[in-house]
Design a protein around this motif. Structure first.
Motif, short mmCIF file in Angstrom:
data_model
loop_
_atom_site.label_atom_id
_atom_site.label_comp_id
_atom_site.label_asym_id
_atom_site.label_seq_id
_atom_site.Cartn_x
_atom_site.Cartn_y
_atom_site.Cartn_z
N PRO A 1 119.37 -27.77 2.22
CA PRO A 1 120.66 -28.39 1.92
C PRO A 1 121.78 -27.80 2.76
O PRO A 1 122.56 -26.95 2.31
N ASP A 2 121.87 -28.22 4.01
CA ASP A 2 122.81 -27.64 4.96
C ASP A 2 123.13 -28.72 6.00
O ASP A 2 122.20 -29.32 6.56
N PHE A 3 124.42 -28.94 6.26
CA PHE A 3 124.76 -29.99 7.23
C PHE A 3 124.30 -29.62 8.64
O PHE A 3 124.23 -30.49 9.52
N ARG A 4 123.93 -28.37 8.85
CA ARG A 4 123.42 -27.96 10.16
C ARG A 4 121.89 -28.00 10.22
O ARG A 4 121.30 -27.51 11.19
N ALA A 5 121.22 -28.53 9.23
CA ALA A 5 119.75 -28.50 9.19
C ALA A 5 119.16 -29.14 10.44
O ALA A 5 118.21 -28.60 11.05
N GLY A 6 119.68 -30.30 10.85
CA GLY A 6 119.17 -30.96 12.04
C GLY A 6 119.41 -30.14 13.29
O GLY A 6 118.53 -30.02 14.15
#
Length: 810
Positions: free
Chosen positions: A643-648
């Motif tokens: 759950p992290d907007f930087r996962a990608g």
């Protein structure tokens, strides 16, 4: 003369300098940044000198207490670092002493002890006739010793009667290393006569004296070295010292963290056209003292390190110093080898793999001017170098450059501050720059330099994506697809090497009961326990709880327990089953805990003594082995669904970095990535080595969702053992920050409150708010109000942390 001192109490009430008088006998010894012992209330505390005052308000005369003693006779924090500490304290909403302590090597962080000082020895012994003072006890009694003999009430009576008093002492942990050395005590001609006069029975003395006379020009020599070379005993050495022929002395030496590392001298290599263009772009900023920031976007194997080395060489020629940061301890041995191989002397190493004493000595080498180049991990950015001419951050996208606990600084922000202070360029480099850095390069805040070709003109290795959903249907053994298994077998047959990555340590991610579906959970955290087969234990990777593996399910008493998921331990076991002839080196946190293990494992693989290097993300970056022709990613999805907007972004960077380990030598490389999400946009862009496409795609997503680089972010986390208290406090903070003037015109967005991604860790419940804002000033006052109450909250068992530009959300 007076000094302003920050005392060693991280609390809001004392988060300011206190004034002390400098005793006359210290006035010529004391300096800014020194640690001192000062009286504070009834205690003695460590403090750090941050300023001198020639005079004070006359009304305070006689009320200022003197400094008790100096803990150092040289400063470990120069004036620049003291000035930096003020700015960091303000920016990070933390305590000044917390920042100063983070800048110091571990050995300089003091401990305290409580002792009882004896005021009336006769009265003490008359009341305690059964416990006479031993010869070791003179004026003080250790707290533990007295409390073992007396009750709290008896101790209180002695205190009230004035027979004893409590004393708090500062224990300085700093220790220098000394070795015994030998020096001649008489002129050479006198000793030659003595040698000639020795009788035949004194052959040991003859051997020793002959050796010393032969090596007279090299004296003093370490006595250990001399005794080993001559096979002489210490008693002979003492006899000759007693005769006045030689002198024994203690000589201070630095501990050498590179003592066991074989260094190979290297010469500057001719630069390719792209390398030369990048070098020539940065060089004027060094020579003209311009604090510009450069971003080198260079594919893996494009020769970024050679550019660093040649820039540092120019800096040294100009009489200046340089800092080179690397993100992982695993990268440090190879990078240190390259830097020391080029410069031989004057290189200091700072990273977590060193002992506390080695770090202390490296720090002293820097202060004494014996090192002009510092190579190390995050905290090396605080190295007290003077006259810095260049700062380099390798693999600048890495999250390890951000400190995860107080003070939550980012090495990049500190580097920018120091580069500006010294009017020196800052060089950032990566094959996959962070979205924020690349965006700054796009708009001209950083000067963007591209390296699109490998130095050996080899193409980037082709990447094949294997759809594991299809393999799982067809195969029973699903850790390795038939495609990856065949590729490994092919490399082994050719005596080439393989790198395999799985970013999960342990044997299996959990143990499941097949009867009732129960998963073994950590009793302190809301997360499953990881199975470690070698120790036959279940471990929590968050709170370090561990227990033995039960024989039956604790929920239904069934014997049908099975492992699910997989970790590096299990993959290593499977590799031995599939390829019994192959030698496997495993690198993860479990195999690299001991000092020097990173270097030893990499050296083993580098010498060709192992065929397969298996590891977590620590093997993905910076490693350069010519015989590696295959890179396999066992499961590429481990970081994709967090759950992290930087996962990608993190997944793309990790896969690109590990892919770059293949085909760096004369043999072509190949990459095989196993995934259950083959159509995901990250997988498709990684397959094509398409960083530019990923950058623009990711920028669109960030713009739509108001995330960096379009907005700043801050994470406010509340934790408590009482769930209700944590929940109430996080809602209070949201009410406090949700001011209409800040919410207007999209200047501030508040997400939450929400539970942490893992709601409970180590019996503490976590709640958080994510702030997204356009201007830092918009939230500064509100966040400062939250920080001002941190101490008050802590007394209620509620702990608040403020993390600006967070890189972790778990």
């Amino acid at each position: 003369m007076f000094a302003e001192v920050i005392v060693d109490i991280p609390a809001a009430q004392v988060n300011r300098p206190f004034t002390y008088e400098v005793p006359e006998n210290y006035q010529f010894s004391i300096d800014i940044g020194m640690r001192v012992e000062v009286p504070f209330g009834s205690r003695q505390l460590m403090g750090i000198v941050v300023k001198f005052l020639p005079k004070i308000d006359p009304a305070l005369a006689g009320k200022i207490r003197p400094i008790t003693r100096l803990l150092d006779y040289q400063s470990f924090l120069n004036e620049e670092l003291i000035e930096l500490s003020y700015d960091m304290t303000e920016e990070l909403q933390t305590f000044h002493i917390t920042v100063l302590s983070a800048m110091l090597p571990s050995m300089l962080k003091v401990k305290y002890e409580t002792v009882f000082k004896l005021l009336d020895s006769a009265a003490y012994q008359s009341q305690l006739a059964d416990w006479r003072l031993s010869s070791e006890i003179f004026e003080t009694i250790p707290r533990e010793s007295l409390e073992a003999k007396l009750s709290a009430g008896q101790i209180k009576q002695l205190l009230d009667a004035g027979i004893i008093e409590v004393e708090y002492r500062v224990l300085n942990q700093a220790r220098k290393k000394y070795i015994e050395t030998i020096q001649l005590a008489q002129p050479v001609d006198v000793l030659e006569e003595a040698l000639a006069g020795l009788d035949g029975r004194s052959h040991k003395q003859r051997d020793l004296l002959s050796y010393l006379l032969e090596h007279a020009a090299e004296l003093p020599l370490a006595s250990k070295q001399v005794l080993e070379a001559t096979a002489v005993s210490r008693s002979t050495l003492k006899t000759m010292a007693e005769k006045g022929w030689l002198e024994l002395a203690q000589q201070e030496v630095y501990r050498d963290p590179l003592a066991e590392q074989t260094l190979h001298k290297t010469q500057a290599r001719p630069l390719t056209e792209e390398q030369a263009a990048a070098y020539q772009a940065i060089l004027p900023a060094i020579e003209n003292h311009e604090p510009k920031t450069f971003l080198i976007e260079g594919v893996t194997g494009s020769g970024k390190t050679e550019i660093y080395l040649q820039l540092m060489e120019r800096v040294r020629q100009l009489g200046q110093t340089a800092i080179l940061l690397v993100p992982e301890i695993a990268l440090t041995p190879q990078m240190v080898g390259r830097v020391t191989g080029r410069f031989e002397k004057g290189v200091a190493v700072l990273h977590s793999g060193l002992s506390v004493a080695e770090k202390y000595d490296e720090w002293r080498r820097i202060i004494n001017g014996d090192a002009s180049i510092v190579v190390g991990a995050r905290s090396s950015i605080f190295a007290p170098l003077a006259n810095i001419g260049l700062i380099i951050i390798d693999e600048e996208h890495e999250t390890t450059y951000k400190q995860s606990d107080n003070p939550r600084y980012h090495a990049l922000d500190v580097a920018k501050w120091r580069a500006k202070y010294h009017q020196a360029p800052l060089v950032l480099a990566s094959a996959t720059p962070s979205i924020e850095s690349r965006a700054r390069g796009e708009v001209g805040n950083y000067e963007l330099l591209r390296l699109t070709q490998r130095v050996n003109q080899r193409p980037l290795p082709p990447i094949e994506i294997v759809d594991m959903t299809q393999v799982a249907v067809q195969e029973t053994l699903n850790e390795f697809s038939p495609r990856l298994q065949a590729a490994i077998q092919e490399r082994l047959a050719k005596q080439e090497q393989v790198v395999l990555m799985l970013n999960r340590r342990g044997y299996a991610s959990s143990i499941l009961c097949r009867e009732c579906g129960h998963v073994m959970q950590c009793p302190r955290c809301d997360i499953s326990l990881t199975y470690h087969k070698a120790e036959h234990q279940l471990k929590c990777h968050y709170c370090d709880y561990h227990q033995g593996v039960p024989s039956t399910c604790p929920n239904c008493q069934s014997h049908y327990l099975r492992t699910q998921g997989m970790g590096t331990q299990r993959i290593a076991e499977t590799l031995q089953e599939l390829f019994p002839e192959a030698s496997v080196v495993r690198m993860d946190n479990d195999t690299t805990r001991r000092k020097g293990q990173h270097r030893k494992l990499l050296d083993t693989f580098g010498r060709g003594e192992a065929d397969i290097l298996l590891g977590t993300q620590m093997i993905a970056k910076g490693l350069d082995f010519e015989k590696v022709t295959l890179v396999g990613v066992i499961n590429a999805d481990t970081s994709l669904s967090i759950p992290d907007f930087r996962a990608g972004e993190k997944t793309f960077q990790l896969l690109t970095q590990v892919s770059g380990r293949a085909g760096r030598g004369e043999f072509p490389g190949e990459v095989i990535i196993q995934t259950y999400n083959p159509d995901h946009y990250v997988m498709q862009l990684v397959k094509d080595h398409n960083y530019e496409g990923f950058f623009y795609s990711e920028m669109q997503r960030r713009h739509l969702t108001n995330y960096p680089p379009y907005y700043y972010t801050s994470l406010i986390t509340v934790k408590s053992k009482h769930q209700g208290k944590a929940m109430r406090r996080i809602y209070d903070i949201k009410t406090q920050l949700a001011r209409p003037e800040w919410l207007a015109n999209d200047q501030l967005h508040i997400l939450g409150p929400s539970q942490g991604a893992i709601a409970r860790i180590n019996d503490h419940y976590y709640y958080q708010l994510l702030l997204k804002y356009k201007q830092k000033d918009a939230i500064h006052a509100g966040v400062q109000e939250v920080f001002a109450k941190i101490q008050e909250d802590a007394k209620q068992g509620v702990y608040i942390s403020i993390d600006h530009n967070p890189l972790q959300f778990i």
